[in-house]
Design a protein around this motif. Sequence first.
Motif, PDB file in Angstrom:
ATOM      1  N   ARG A  43       0.894  -0.656   0.008  1.00  0.00           N
ATOM      2  CA  ARG A  43       0.194   0.194  -0.236  1.00  0.00           C
ATOM      3  C   ARG A  43       0.989   1.217  -0.398  1.00  0.00           C
ATOM      4  NH1 ARG A  43      -3.602  -2.894   3.853  1.00  0.00           N
ATOM      5  NH2 ARG A  43      -2.701  -1.158   5.255  1.00  0.00           N
ATOM      6  N   LEU A  44       2.150   1.299   1.052  1.00  0.00           N
ATOM      7  CA  LEU A  44       2.354   2.096   0.775  1.00  0.00           C
ATOM      8  C   LEU A  44       3.955   2.685  -0.673  1.00  0.00           C
ATOM      9  CD1 LEU A  44       4.574   4.757   2.764  1.00  0.00           C
ATOM     10  CD2 LEU A  44       5.797   2.621   3.187  1.00  0.00           C
ATOM     11  N   CYS A  45       4.013   1.643  -1.731  1.00  0.00           N
ATOM     12  CA  CYS A  45       5.223   1.591  -2.388  1.00  0.00           C
ATOM     13  C   CYS A  45       3.669   2.395  -3.398  1.00  0.00           C
ATOM     14  CB  CYS A  45       5.154   0.606  -2.537  1.00  0.00           C
ATOM     15  SG  CYS A  45       6.224  -0.752  -1.847  1.00  0.00           S
ATOM     16  N   THR A  46       2.265   1.580  -3.581  1.00  0.00           N
ATOM     17  CA  THR A  46       1.441   2.448  -4.332  1.00  0.00           C
ATOM     18  C   THR A  46       1.163   3.398  -4.141  1.00  0.00           C
ATOM     19  OG1 THR A  46       0.492  -0.488  -4.667  1.00  0.00           O
ATOM     20  CG2 THR A  46      -0.920   1.811  -5.235  1.00  0.00           C
ATOM     21  N   TYR A  47       0.814   4.180  -3.008  1.00  0.00           N
ATOM     22  CA  TYR A  47       1.386   5.313  -2.648  1.00  0.00           C
ATOM     23  C   TYR A  47       1.035   6.388  -3.543  1.00  0.00           C
ATOM     24  CZ  TYR A  47       0.122   9.545  -0.037  1.00  0.00           C
ATOM     25  OH  TYR A  47      -0.026  11.149   0.735  1.00  0.00           O
ATOM     26  N   PHE A  48       3.414   5.510  -2.960  1.00  0.00           N
ATOM     27  CA  PHE A  48       4.267   6.499  -3.793  1.00  0.00           C
ATOM     28  C   PHE A  48       4.077   6.607  -5.506  1.00  0.00           C
ATOM     29  CE2 PHE A  48       5.793   7.017   0.355  1.00  0.00           C
ATOM     30  CZ  PHE A  48       6.352   8.355  -0.151  1.00  0.00           C
ATOM     31  N   GLU A  49       3.931   5.304  -5.607  1.00  0.00           N
ATOM     32  CA  GLU A  49       3.854   5.189  -7.228  1.00  0.00           C
ATOM     33  C   GLU A  49       2.757   6.504  -7.802  1.00  0.00           C
ATOM     34  OE1 GLU A  49       3.006   1.963 -10.809  1.00  0.00           O
ATOM     35  OE2 GLU A  49       3.076   1.089  -8.156  1.00  0.00           O
ATOM     36  N   GLU A  50       1.992   6.167  -7.325  1.00  0.00           N
ATOM     37  CA  GLU A  50       0.163   7.188  -7.762  1.00  0.00           C
ATOM     38  C   GLU A  50       0.885   8.722  -7.048  1.00  0.00           C
ATOM     39  OE1 GLU A  50      -2.792   5.873  -5.648  1.00  0.00           O
ATOM     40  OE2 GLU A  50      -3.107   4.082  -6.611  1.00  0.00           O
ATOM     41  N   ARG A  51       2.021   9.002  -6.478  1.00  0.00           N
ATOM     42  CA  ARG A  51       2.336   9.896  -6.757  1.00  0.00           C
ATOM     43  C   ARG A  51       3.734  10.570  -6.652  1.00  0.00           C
ATOM     44  NH1 ARG A  51      -1.149   8.573  -3.750  1.00  0.00           N
ATOM     45  NH2 ARG A  51      -2.621   9.188  -2.639  1.00  0.00           N
ATOM     46  N   PRO A  52       3.903  10.717  -7.985  1.00  0.00           N
ATOM     47  CA  PRO A  52       5.831  11.157  -8.730  1.00  0.00           C
ATOM     48  C   PRO A  52       6.217  11.793  -7.837  1.00  0.00           C
ATOM     49  CG  PRO A  52       4.377  10.911 -10.105  1.00  0.00           C
ATOM     50  CD  PRO A  52       3.431  10.235  -8.984  1.00  0.00           C
ATOM     51  N   ALA A  53       5.259  13.169  -8.171  1.00  0.00           N
ATOM     52  CA  ALA A  53       6.288  14.267  -7.340  1.00  0.00           C
ATOM     53  C   ALA A  53       6.647  14.200  -6.035  1.00  0.00           C
ATOM     54  CB  ALA A  53       5.953  15.583  -7.613  1.00  0.00           C
ATOM     55  N   LEU A  54       5.858  13.573  -5.293  1.00  0.00           N
ATOM     56  CA  LEU A  54       6.168  13.119  -3.889  1.00  0.00           C
ATOM     57  C   LEU A  54       7.088  12.392  -4.022  1.00  0.00           C
ATOM     58  CD1 LEU A  54       5.889  13.127  -1.176  1.00  0.00           C
ATOM     59  CD2 LEU A  54       3.683  11.878  -1.250  1.00  0.00           C
ATOM     60  N   THR A  55       7.229  11.221  -4.732  1.00  0.00           N
ATOM     61  CA  THR A  55       8.772  10.354  -4.647  1.00  0.00           C
ATOM     62  C   THR A  55       9.763  10.908  -4.934  1.00  0.00           C
ATOM     63  OG1 THR A  55       6.936   8.753  -5.763  1.00  0.00           O
ATOM     64  CG2 THR A  55       9.412   8.070  -5.750  1.00  0.00           C
ATOM     65  N   MET A  56       9.513  11.850  -5.773  1.00  0.00           N
ATOM     66  CA  MET A  56      10.591  12.686  -6.165  1.00  0.00           C
ATOM     67  C   MET A  56      10.876  13.696  -4.913  1.00  0.00           C
ATOM     68  SD  MET A  56       9.824  13.219  -9.891  1.00  0.00           S
ATOM     69  CE  MET A  56      11.252  14.605 -10.477  1.00  0.00           C
ATOM     70  N   ALA A  57      10.046  14.510  -4.427  1.00  0.00           N
ATOM     71  CA  ALA A  57      10.959  15.281  -3.383  1.00  0.00           C
ATOM     72  C   ALA A  57      11.414  14.371  -2.382  1.00  0.00           C
ATOM     73  CB  ALA A  57       9.625  15.272  -3.179  1.00  0.00           C
ATOM     74  N   VAL A  58      10.852  12.522  -1.590  1.00  0.00           N
ATOM     75  CA  VAL A  58      11.562  12.107  -0.953  1.00  0.00           C
ATOM     76  C   VAL A  58      12.935  11.180  -1.772  1.00  0.00           C
ATOM     77  CG1 VAL A  58      11.240   9.915   0.123  1.00  0.00           C
ATOM     78  CG2 VAL A  58       9.347  11.033  -0.082  1.00  0.00           C
ATOM     79  N   GLY A  59      12.996  11.640  -2.271  1.00  0.00           N
ATOM     80  CA  GLY A  59      14.294  10.729  -3.532  1.00  0.00           C
ATOM     81  C   GLY A  59      15.398  11.839  -2.910  1.00  0.00           C
ATOM     82  N   ALA A  60      14.900  13.429  -3.590  1.00  0.00           N
ATOM     83  CA  ALA A  60      15.570  14.518  -2.998  1.00  0.00           C
ATOM     84  C   ALA A  60      15.995  14.235  -1.844  1.00  0.00           C
ATOM     85  CB  ALA A  60      15.465  15.831  -3.877  1.00  0.00           C
ATOM     86  N   VAL A  61      15.495  14.032  -1.115  1.00  0.00           N
ATOM     87  CA  VAL A  61      15.523  14.536   0.991  1.00  0.00           C
ATOM     88  C   VAL A  61      16.703  12.856   0.988  1.00  0.00           C
ATOM     89  CG1 VAL A  61      15.061  14.246   2.740  1.00  0.00           C
ATOM     90  CG2 VAL A  61      13.895  15.283   1.305  1.00  0.00           C
ATOM     91  N   SER A  62      16.895  11.544   0.321  1.00  0.00           N
ATOM     92  CA  SER A  62      17.696  10.904   0.505  1.00  0.00           C
ATOM     93  C   SER A  62      18.760  11.266   0.518  1.00  0.00           C
ATOM     94  CB  SER A  62      16.665   9.993  -0.322  1.00  0.00           C
ATOM     95  OG  SER A  62      17.729   8.362  -0.153  1.00  0.00           O
TER      96      SER A  62
END
Length: 108
Positions: A43-62
């Motif tokens: 469910r968490l992976c699906t949540y991030f998959e559906e929100r690429p901008a959020l995934t990109m932001a979390v990636g930048a923080v990482s």
Amino acid sequence: MNLPAKMSTELVAMVMIGDGALAMLQPRRHMRLWNTGPEPWRRLCTYFEERPALTMAVGAVSVGLGIWLASGQDQRHDYEDQYADPLGTDYPPYPAMVPETEAILHGA
């Protein structure tokens, strides 16, 4: 911090940087890859998959945290740490590092 701990921390930093870069470059593909396992994780992976901008932001923080973690590995810059010989020999690898040679080369 001892050498194995420094190396482990550096490894964690490298993984964080690489994972963050992949999340920024290909957010949907990256999250689809990890979408397996227990239901809460999927469910968490699906949540991030559906929100690429959020995934990109979390990636930048990482990436930022990974760089911060790696850059904090060694704050001391004294002679012994900077030119430590991993083989345990008692001489520096370059003549210019020997204080006597420095004095001869620079006329001191």
